[in-house]
Design a protein around this motif. Structure first.
Motif: not given
Length: 254
Positions: A117-129
């Motif tokens: 994630v570039v910059g400020t992450p979303r929790d949903e993105d971190l979970r997916l990654i």
């Protein structure tokens, strides 16, 4: 045709794996707010030239591609998950970026991918990654001599299903060697104990990729980039792995 490599040939593949890991680390570090995807491609291209390596992408033109790829790294952003064609786009805060890179060194190929994630992450993105990374680790752990391709597929799928993600099986892992894509195909879903035997000398790319709320994709107008059918985000993790008598050997480990 499925080819098995000798221990000496697997040793010869190590420089390609190390180089691919190096390029992914460099491009991931460079992927900051405001950086253009074309700049990331130029960086990867420069590293290829300096190393005397060969791009696996620039002239790549399989049946599913509209034309030769023309770039040296895949840059998939947000709802793009595979085969992202670098274009004139500057990274924005919160973008989910996948970098997928393959190259040949001394005639041997390695292939790997990371999402970030570039910059400020979303929790949903971190979970997916994180799910793709854990699925990759599970797939690698299942890549044991004496097992079957289905063991890898089932291990990947178990991680994805536990998190509630559905799985697209159109694209998955593959054999790696003198060329980037070879047999066998390694689906990200399958049944343990089925499929081609995992024999020492088999070298494969294991690559779980998932979309947040769908398993359907479509091809962008650029003729390459694969995007989610519902606009949800995707992530992708990949390593090149050799099956050895002692177990799986990750050739593209950082």
């Amino acid at each position: 045709m499925i080819e098995l490599r000798t221990p000496a040939e697997i040793e010869q593949m190590r420089p390609a794996g190390a180089f691919v890991a190096e390029v992914l680390a460099a491009t991931a570090a460079a992927a900051r707010l405001g950086v253009n995807l074309l700049e990331l491609d130029a960086l990867a291209h420069d590293l290829i030239r300096r190393r005397g390596a060969e791009s696996c992408y620039i002239d790549y033109h399989p049946s599913f591609g509209a034309s030769p790829f023309g770039k040296v790294i895949c840059t998939s952003v947000n709802d793009a998950v595979l085969h992202g064609l670098p274009h004139d786009y500057r990274l924005q805060d919160g973008d989910l970026l996948t970098l997928d890179f393959a190259a040949a060194v001394d005639g041997w190929v390695a292939d790997s991918a990371v999402s970030l994630v570039v910059g400020t992450p979303r929790d949903e993105d971190l979970r997916l990654i994180d799910t793709t990374r854990r699925a990759l680790a599970a797939g690698i752990q299942a890549a044991q001599p004496g097992g079957r391709i289905g063991d890898i597929s089932a291990a990947i799928a178990a991680v994805a299903h536990a998190e509630g993600y559905s799985i697209n099986t159109q694209f998955g892992g593959h054999g790696v060697g003198r060329t980037m894509h070879g047999d066998p195909h390694i689906s990200n879903d399958g049944r343990a104990g089925r499929g081609y035997p995992l024999r020492p000398g088999l070298v494969i790319a294991i690559e779980p990729w998932f979309l947040e709320t769908t398993d359907e994709i479509y091809t962008d107008r650029d003729g390459w980039t694969l995007r989610s059918a519902d606009g949800s985000r995707g992530a992708h993790s990949e390593h090149t792995v050799a099956i050895t008598e002692d177990g799986p050997l990750v050739l593209t480990a950082p």
